[in-house]
Scaffold this motif. Structure first.
Motif, PDB file in Angstrom:
ATOM      1  N   UNK A  45       0.815  -1.208   0.000  1.00 27.20           N
ATOM      2  CA  UNK A  45       0.000   0.000   0.000  1.00 27.20           C
ATOM      3  C   UNK A  45       0.853   1.265   0.000  1.00 27.20           C
ATOM      4  N   UNK A  46       2.035   1.175   0.606  1.00 25.98           N
ATOM      5  CA  UNK A  46       2.937   2.332   0.663  1.00 25.98           C
ATOM      6  C   UNK A  46       3.829   2.432  -0.567  1.00 25.98           C
ATOM      7  N   UNK A  47       3.828   1.393  -1.411  1.00 26.56           N
ATOM      8  CA  UNK A  47       4.655   1.394  -2.607  1.00 26.56           C
ATOM      9  C   UNK A  47       6.123   1.127  -2.340  1.00 26.56           C
ATOM     10  N   UNK A  48       6.386   0.330  -1.291  1.00 28.14           N
ATOM     11  CA  UNK A  48       7.772  -0.018  -0.960  1.00 28.14           C
ATOM     12  C   UNK A  48       7.869  -1.534  -0.788  1.00 28.14           C
ATOM     13  N   UNK A  49       9.092  -2.028  -0.660  1.00 27.85           N
ATOM     14  CA  UNK A  49       9.286  -3.453  -0.438  1.00 27.85           C
ATOM     15  C   UNK A  49       9.061  -3.788   1.031  1.00 27.85           C
ATOM     16  N   UNK A  50       8.779  -5.062   1.305  1.00 22.85           N
ATOM     17  CA  UNK A  50       8.598  -5.463   2.697  1.00 22.85           C
ATOM     18  C   UNK A  50       9.884  -5.252   3.488  1.00 22.85           C
ATOM     19  N   UNK A  51      11.018  -5.472   2.838  1.00 23.70           N
ATOM     20  CA  UNK A  51      12.305  -5.239   3.498  1.00 23.70           C
ATOM     21  C   UNK A  51      12.443  -3.785   3.919  1.00 23.70           C
ATOM     22  N   UNK A  52      11.953  -2.887   3.078  1.00 30.74           N
ATOM     23  CA  UNK A  52      12.020  -1.457   3.403  1.00 30.74           C
ATOM     24  C   UNK A  52      11.226  -1.153   4.663  1.00 30.74           C
ATOM     25  N   UNK A  53      10.056  -1.783   4.802  1.00 30.34           N
ATOM     26  CA  UNK A  53       9.254  -1.567   6.005  1.00 30.34           C
ATOM     27  C   UNK A  53      10.022  -2.028   7.231  1.00 30.34           C
ATOM     28  N   UNK A  54      10.670  -3.205   7.138  1.00 25.57           N
ATOM     29  CA  UNK A  54      11.429  -3.726   8.274  1.00 25.57           C
ATOM     30  C   UNK A  54      12.585  -2.808   8.641  1.00 25.57           C
ATOM     31  N   UNK A  55      13.087  -2.052   7.686  1.00 27.05           N
ATOM     32  CA  UNK A  55      14.172  -1.116   7.987  1.00 27.05           C
ATOM     33  C   UNK A  55      13.708   0.014   8.900  1.00 27.05           C
ATOM     34  N   UNK A  56      12.407   0.269   8.892  1.00 23.89           N
ATOM     35  CA  UNK A  56      11.840   1.337   9.717  1.00 23.89           C
ATOM     36  C   UNK A  56      11.104   0.782  10.939  1.00 23.89           C
ATOM     37  N   UNK A  57      10.359  -0.294  10.731  1.00 26.06           N
ATOM     38  CA  UNK A  57       9.500  -0.825  11.784  1.00 26.06           C
ATOM     39  C   UNK A  57       9.629  -2.347  11.834  1.00 26.06           C
ATOM     40  N   UNK A  58      10.054  -2.900  12.962  1.00 24.54           N
ATOM     41  CA  UNK A  58      10.244  -4.358  13.050  1.00 24.54           C
ATOM     42  C   UNK A  58       8.949  -5.151  13.042  1.00 24.54           C
ATOM     43  N   UNK A  59       7.844  -4.531  13.462  1.00 22.67           N
ATOM     44  CA  UNK A  59       6.564  -5.246  13.511  1.00 22.67           C
ATOM     45  C   UNK A  59       5.417  -4.232  13.530  1.00 22.67           C
ATOM     46  N   UNK A  60       4.192  -4.738  13.532  1.00 24.15           N
ATOM     47  CA  UNK A  60       3.046  -3.836  13.456  1.00 24.15           C
ATOM     48  C   UNK A  60       2.827  -3.073  14.765  1.00 24.15           C
ATOM     49  N   UNK A  61       3.327  -3.607  15.883  1.00 20.68           N
ATOM     50  CA  UNK A  61       3.252  -2.857  17.135  1.00 20.68           C
ATOM     51  C   UNK A  61       4.071  -1.579  17.039  1.00 20.68           C
ATOM     52  N   UNK A  62       5.238  -1.676  16.415  1.00 17.93           N
ATOM     53  CA  UNK A  62       6.080  -0.493  16.222  1.00 17.93           C
ATOM     54  C   UNK A  62       5.379   0.517  15.316  1.00 17.93           C
ATOM     55  N   UNK A  63       4.664   0.022  14.307  1.00 16.80           N
ATOM     56  CA  UNK A  63       3.894   0.910  13.436  1.00 16.80           C
ATOM     57  C   UNK A  63       2.796   1.634  14.222  1.00 16.80           C
ATOM     58  N   UNK A  64       2.106   0.899  15.080  1.00 19.88           N
ATOM     59  CA  UNK A  64       1.055   1.516  15.892  1.00 19.88           C
ATOM     60  C   UNK A  64       1.632   2.579  16.819  1.00 19.88           C
ATOM     61  N   UNK A  65       2.753   2.275  17.450  1.00 15.40           N
ATOM     62  CA  UNK A  65       3.374   3.228  18.362  1.00 15.40           C
ATOM     63  C   UNK A  65       3.812   4.483  17.616  1.00 15.40           C
ATOM     64  N   UNK A  66       4.397   4.299  16.433  1.00 12.28           N
ATOM     65  CA  UNK A  66       4.865   5.440  15.642  1.00 12.28           C
ATOM     66  C   UNK A  66       3.693   6.276  15.158  1.00 12.28           C
ATOM     67  N   UNK A  67       2.640   5.620  14.698  1.00 18.65           N
ATOM     68  CA  UNK A  67       1.464   6.363  14.237  1.00 18.65           C
ATOM     69  C   UNK A  67       0.834   7.143  15.380  1.00 18.65           C
ATOM     70  N   UNK A  68       0.688   6.528  16.552  1.00 18.91           N
ATOM     71  CA  UNK A  68       0.069   7.190  17.693  1.00 18.91           C
ATOM     72  C   UNK A  68       0.892   8.392  18.141  1.00 18.91           C
ATOM     73  N   UNK A  69       2.206   8.233  18.132  1.00 18.60           N
ATOM     74  CA  UNK A  69       3.085   9.337  18.519  1.00 18.60           C
ATOM     75  C   UNK A  69       2.971  10.483  17.529  1.00 18.60           C
ATOM     76  N   UNK A  70       2.915  10.161  16.243  1.00 20.89           N
ATOM     77  CA  UNK A  70       2.762  11.196  15.221  1.00 20.89           C
ATOM     78  C   UNK A  70       1.464  11.963  15.412  1.00 20.89           C
ATOM     79  N   UNK A  71       0.375  11.252  15.683  1.00 17.91           N
ATOM     80  CA  UNK A  71      -0.914  11.908  15.842  1.00 17.91           C
ATOM     81  C   UNK A  71      -0.954  12.769  17.102  1.00 17.91           C
ATOM     82  N   UNK A  72      -0.320  12.300  18.171  1.00 21.82           N
ATOM     83  CA  UNK A  72      -0.274  13.095  19.388  1.00 21.82           C
ATOM     84  C   UNK A  72       0.553  14.355  19.174  1.00 21.82           C
ATOM     85  N   UNK A  73       1.674  14.236  18.487  1.00 15.69           N
ATOM     86  CA  UNK A  73       2.508  15.408  18.188  1.00 15.69           C
ATOM     87  C   UNK A  73       1.719  16.430  17.372  1.00 15.69           C
TER      88      UNK A  73
END
Length: 214
Positions: A45-73
């Motif tokens: 959906x983001x137009x990147x490889x799965x490896x690219x996602x792992x370079x930023x976020x190890x799992x979906x929990x990390x994605x949730x934490x990053x998204x929540x932090x972004x929205x709070x900021x």
């Protein structure tokens, strides 16, 4: 990784890629639900490889934490802007409560509802991103106490109770209740708890929506 667009630096590209992943994650969460979110589909959906996602976020929990932090900021920046030209403590508390309720009305899900699915460590990290909002509410309460506008109280405890009250309104807003209706019942309750006679001519019309939502 997507190709760099004209004029984009590597740093800008990394930021844009990260943002695209977070946007893709929240779309997948809305459409598929937490249990069915996969890093592979987020990558697609983001137009990147799965490896690219792992370079930023190890799992979906990390994605949730990053998204929540972004929205709070983002929300805290909005609150800072809306509060900047207001000095009256009653105005400031009212505005923040209204902003929070409007924010809830725009959400299609709540990260709070997912927190129990996280590991103990991730749960602690998730709840930490809420701390700045609690600190802001405590600051506003203390301002009112110091000014003699609010009843003398423990500002930290009052902030926790205010946030609990506002949080209890989230389900009805997410279910489609009108913001002005919820504001009209929530704001007076909080003000009276702080010792403020309500309504008062010192404050804005409690049915007004914040500037960002008009």
């Amino acid at each position: 990784m997507p190709k760099l667009t004209g004029g984009a630096t590597t740093a800008e590209h990394k930021i844009a890629t990260r943002e695209a992943m977070l946007d893709a994650f929240i779309r997948e969460l809305h459409e598929q639900g937490w249990q069915n979110v996969k890093l592979q589909t987020v990558a697609q959906a983001a137009g990147v490889s799965r490896t690219a996602v792992y370079n930023y976020f190890p799992d979906k929990s990390a994605l949730l934490l990053a998204w929540s932090t972004r929205e709070m900021d983002r929300f805290l920046l909005l609150a800072e802007r809306e509060l900047a030209d207001r000095e009256n403590p009653v105005d400031r508390i009212e505005i923040l409560v209204k902003l929070t309720l409007v924010e809830f009305s725009l959400q299609r899900f709540t990260g709070i509802a997912l927190v129990e699915l996280l590991s103990a460590q991730d749960r602690e990290s998730f709840l930490e991103h809420i701390v700045p909002l609690s600190v802001l509410v405590e600051q506003l309460v203390q301002e009112g106490v110091d000014a003699g506008v609010f009843v003398d109280s423990d500002a930290a405890a009052s902030a926790q109770l205010i946030l609990a009250c506002v949080e209890s309104r989230r389900p009805m807003l997410m279910a489609g209740d009108r913001v002005d209706t919820v504001v009209a019942t929530t704001v007076p309750f909080i003000m009276r708890a702080l010792g403020v006679s309500w309504p008062t001519s010192l404050t804005a019309d409690p049915t007004d929506r914040p500037a960002h939502d008009r």
